[in-house]
Design a protein around this motif. Structure first.
Motif, mmCIF file in Angstrom:
data_model
loop_
_atom_site.group_PDB
_atom_site.id
_atom_site.type_symbol
_atom_site.label_atom_id
_atom_site.label_comp_id
_atom_site.label_asym_id
_atom_site.label_seq_id
_atom_site.Cartn_x
_atom_site.Cartn_y
_atom_site.Cartn_z
ATOM 1 N N THR A 59 2.079 6.602 6.266
ATOM 2 C CA THR A 59 1.251 6.855 4.981
ATOM 3 C C THR A 59 0.605 8.294 4.742
ATOM 4 N N MET A 60 0.156 8.738 6.055
ATOM 5 C CA MET A 60 -0.446 10.009 6.231
ATOM 6 C C MET A 60 0.689 11.030 5.830
ATOM 7 N N ARG A 61 1.754 10.975 6.450
ATOM 8 C CA ARG A 61 2.827 11.972 6.400
ATOM 9 C C ARG A 61 3.189 11.945 4.824
ATOM 10 N N VAL B 240 -6.796 9.442 -0.293
ATOM 11 C CA VAL B 240 -6.434 7.980 -0.071
ATOM 12 C C VAL B 240 -6.738 7.733 1.356
ATOM 13 N N ILE B 241 -7.477 6.696 1.648
ATOM 14 C CA ILE B 241 -7.377 6.216 3.217
ATOM 15 C C ILE B 241 -7.057 4.703 2.963
ATOM 16 N N VAL B 242 -5.971 4.642 3.722
ATOM 17 C CA VAL B 242 -5.494 3.088 4.120
ATOM 18 C C VAL B 242 -6.105 2.407 5.175
ATOM 19 N N MET B 243 -6.305 1.059 4.523
ATOM 20 C CA MET B 243 -6.944 0.018 5.726
ATOM 21 C C MET B 243 -5.614 -0.839 6.093
ATOM 22 N N THR B 244 -5.757 -1.106 7.469
ATOM 23 C CA THR B 244 -4.724 -1.756 7.888
ATOM 24 C C THR B 244 -4.911 -2.490 9.194
ATOM 25 N N ALA B 245 -4.313 -3.498 9.505
ATOM 26 C CA ALA B 245 -4.519 -4.328 10.639
ATOM 27 C C ALA B 245 -4.165 -3.560 11.933
ATOM 28 N N SER B 246 -4.577 -3.729 12.963
ATOM 29 C CA SER B 246 -4.522 -2.801 14.217
ATOM 30 C C SER B 246 -2.910 -2.947 14.735
ATOM 31 N N GLY B 247 -2.149 -3.893 14.414
ATOM 32 C CA GLY B 247 -0.957 -3.898 14.480
ATOM 33 C C GLY B 247 -0.032 -3.106 13.655
ATOM 34 N N SER B 248 -0.334 -2.485 12.873
ATOM 35 C CA SER B 248 0.577 -1.524 11.664
ATOM 36 C C SER B 248 0.317 -0.248 11.741
ATOM 37 N N ILE B 249 -0.477 0.354 12.793
ATOM 38 C CA ILE B 249 -1.013 1.656 12.880
ATOM 39 C C ILE B 249 0.456 2.547 12.483
ATOM 40 N N GLU B 250 1.278 2.454 13.124
ATOM 41 C CA GLU B 250 2.596 3.286 12.828
ATOM 42 C C GLU B 250 2.905 3.308 11.327
ATOM 43 N N SER B 251 2.688 2.233 10.794
ATOM 44 C CA SER B 251 3.071 2.228 9.319
ATOM 45 C C SER B 251 1.830 3.019 8.437
ATOM 46 N N ALA B 252 0.662 2.816 8.950
ATOM 47 C CA ALA B 252 -0.427 3.869 8.582
ATOM 48 C C ALA B 252 -0.224 5.423 8.582
ATOM 49 N N VAL B 253 0.125 5.542 9.894
ATOM 50 C CA VAL B 253 0.307 7.168 10.265
ATOM 51 C C VAL B 253 1.475 7.526 9.270
ATOM 52 N N GLY C 267 1.116 11.647 2.356
ATOM 53 C CA GLY C 267 -0.027 12.060 1.504
ATOM 54 C C GLY C 267 -1.165 11.561 1.717
ATOM 55 N N ALA C 268 -1.610 10.560 2.312
ATOM 56 C CA ALA C 268 -2.760 9.780 2.685
ATOM 57 C C ALA C 268 -3.640 10.612 3.328
ATOM 58 N N TYR C 269 -5.073 10.856 3.132
ATOM 59 C CA TYR C 269 -5.876 11.459 3.871
ATOM 60 C C TYR C 269 -6.147 10.939 5.327
ATOM 61 N N ASP C 270 -6.180 9.597 5.237
ATOM 62 C CA ASP C 270 -6.769 9.118 6.579
ATOM 63 C C ASP C 270 -6.362 7.594 6.590
ATOM 64 N N TYR C 271 -6.650 6.953 7.611
ATOM 65 C CA TYR C 271 -6.420 5.207 7.751
ATOM 66 C C TYR C 271 -7.602 4.950 8.830
ATOM 67 N N VAL C 272 -8.113 3.584 8.400
ATOM 68 C CA VAL C 272 -8.990 2.853 9.251
ATOM 69 C C VAL C 272 -8.220 1.384 9.695
ATOM 70 N N THR C 273 -8.443 1.052 10.809
ATOM 71 C CA THR C 273 -8.164 -0.219 11.251
ATOM 72 C C THR C 273 -9.103 -1.419 11.003
ATOM 73 N N GLY D 47 0.716 -1.210 0.068
ATOM 74 C CA GLY D 47 0.017 0.021 -0.005
ATOM 75 C C GLY D 47 0.851 1.188 -0.061
ATOM 76 N N LEU D 48 2.094 1.134 0.601
ATOM 77 C CA LEU D 48 2.714 2.421 0.826
ATOM 78 C C LEU D 48 3.528 2.872 -0.795
ATOM 79 N N THR D 49 3.797 1.710 -1.506
ATOM 80 C CA THR D 49 4.252 1.887 -2.856
ATOM 81 C C THR D 49 3.181 2.457 -3.777
ATOM 82 N N LEU D 50 2.048 2.060 -3.511
ATOM 83 C CA LEU D 50 0.962 2.336 -4.407
ATOM 84 C C LEU D 50 0.692 3.645 -4.269
ATOM 85 N N LEU D 51 0.669 4.208 -2.869
ATOM 86 C CA LEU D 51 0.258 5.463 -2.493
ATOM 87 C C LEU D 51 1.233 6.190 -3.469
ATOM 88 N N LYS D 52 2.600 6.146 -3.123
ATOM 89 C CA LYS D 52 3.321 7.115 -3.803
ATOM 90 C C LYS D 52 3.221 7.060 -5.390
#
Length: 417
Positions: free
Chosen positions: A100-102, A85-98, A104-110, A69-74
């Motif tokens: 993606t927001m840095r 872009v909203i990233v969907m991620t497992a609860s254990g990968s929230i740091e990676s989701a954050v 350019g992603a708009y938000d993320y959901v677990t 998803g990170l490569t796709l975002l770029k």
């Protein structure tokens, strides 16, 4: 990939997920709310869809293979710079989701997500997409007339500015534009006016630093016939000229406390009193002011009236300096070069080395300095391709450190950036 047969006014969403059941669940939830939904099973599939479809929002799982998803975002933001872009991620990968927001992603959901939470985030993201589309339309209509391409960009700072600009333009709220010299404060003021209900009425500019206090008062408020020596004709004044439209007061912090008092009274009463006349004139004017100074400091140090500051600072807009949005330099340089080429019998093009060279510079003069550098290089370069040595950058500390570098590489064939 499934194509929706009819477009939706709620927006078009691309759902990217290799897991069929999760992808279908998400897509069906969104379709039930009236969205047009496209589906992609991989990052590569998603990029192909983005290249040919008008997508407002992409929902993508972060953990995917072979493209994550990170490569796709770029890559997606390269294809569609204003895509939300909203990233969907497992609860254990929230740091990676954050992270993606840095980027350019708009938000993320677990995952697994709650339907209500997902729909709330999607609604906010699609609303932002609509605002950005409006900004893009505005920039396209006015870029040649006012150079508004200097206001647009992929950088988060410019996205935030343009989104707020469109929202405040719809109202009559007083706007205070702050930013360094050369950042484009006048362009921001013109954009607010051009996208407001007053757009068909006058936009009038007054530079408060360009004239004396007495002359500024005459220019803004006007005077009666015979009120001054040699005044054979009455003067309406810029407040009256802007009636029904917008009055832009540039460098408002350069005024004196005495003048600030008169300006405050005019803004509070909605009336102007021309020099030599006793009866006031009603005016309907939207006020936009600008300054390159720290106006809050000016207030603290008693150089600017606090009550006037509160009156002007209803909606503050900060124009970021170019060094805070260096990712916009390539697009800006290309834009200015296209304008230079339109007036030249020998069109030029930017080399990759020249772009890297420009991006290593701090631009104390901001967008105005970049424009002048590009125009000068296009005028003086001996070849069709602009190289680093065609940009005569002054000796200044690098923005990445305090070391000083030569403004001219040693040779055209071995340029170092």
């Amino acid at each position: 990939m499934n194509d929706a047969s009819l477009p939706s006014t709620r927006g078009c969403i691309l759902v990217v997920d290799a897991q069929r059941n999760m992808r279908a669940t998400t897509a069906n939830l969104l379709r039930a709310e009236g969205y047009t939904v496209l589906e992609a099973v991989s990052g590569e599939n998603a990029l192909a869809t983005l290249a040919k479809s008008g997508v407002d929002l992409m929902l993508t799982r972060l953990q995917m293979r072979p493209m994550d998803g990170l490569t796709l975002l770029k890559c997606a933001l390269e294809v569609a710079p204003h895509l939300q872009v909203i990233v969907m991620t497992a609860s254990g990968s929230i740091e990676s989701a954050v992270e993606t927001m840095r980027l350019g992603a708009y938000d993320y959901v677990t995952l697994p997500f709650k339907a209500g939470e997902m729909l709330h985030r999607v609604e906010r993201a699609t609303e932002r997409a609509r605002l950005q589309a409006t900004v893009d339309l505005l920039a396209g209509e006015l870029s040649e007339r006012h150079g508004l391409s200097a206001l647009v960009g992929r950088s988060p700072a410019m996205r935030e500015l343009t989104s707020l600009l469109v929202r405040v333009a719809r109202s009559d709220a007083t706007v205070l534009v702050q930013g360094e010299s050369g950042t484009g404060k006048e362009l921001v003021a013109r954009a607010v006016h051009a996208h407001s209900p007053r757009k068909n009425k006058p936009f009038v500019l007054a530079n408060c630093a360009a004239v004396s206090e007495a002359q500024l008062e005459l220019e803004l408020f006007g005077h009666a016939r015979g009120a001054l020596t040699g005044a054979g004709r009455a003067r309406r004044g810029l407040f009256k000229e802007a009636d029904g439209g917008t009055l832009f007061l540039d460098e408002v912090t350069e005024t004196t406390p005495a003048f600030q008092s008169k300006l405050l009274r005019t803004l509070q009463d909605g009336e102007v009193r021309r020099v030599g006349e006793s009866a006031p004139l009603r005016v309907d004017v939207r006020i936009i002011t600008a300054t390159h100074r720290d106006i809050a400091r000016e207030v603290r140090e008693k150089r600017f009236r606090q009550d006037l500051y509160y009156c002007l600072n209803v909606v503050p807009l900060r124009v970021p300096p170019l060094r805070e949005r260096m990712e916009d330099v390539p697009a800006l340089a290309e834009h200015f070069l296209r304008r230079a080429n339109a007036r030249s019998p020998r069109p030029k093009r930017l080399s990759d080395a020249a772009v890297k060279y420009l991006m290593a510079y701090s631009f104390p003069g901001n967008v105005r300095e970049l424009e002048n550098l590009v125009r000068r290089a296009a005028a003086l370069a001996g070849s069709e391709e602009l190289l680093p040595e065609d940009f005569l950058l002054p000796l200044k500390p690098s923005r990445r450190g305090s070391s000083r570098r030569s403004s001219r590489p040693r040779s055209r064939t071995r340029a170092s950036v």
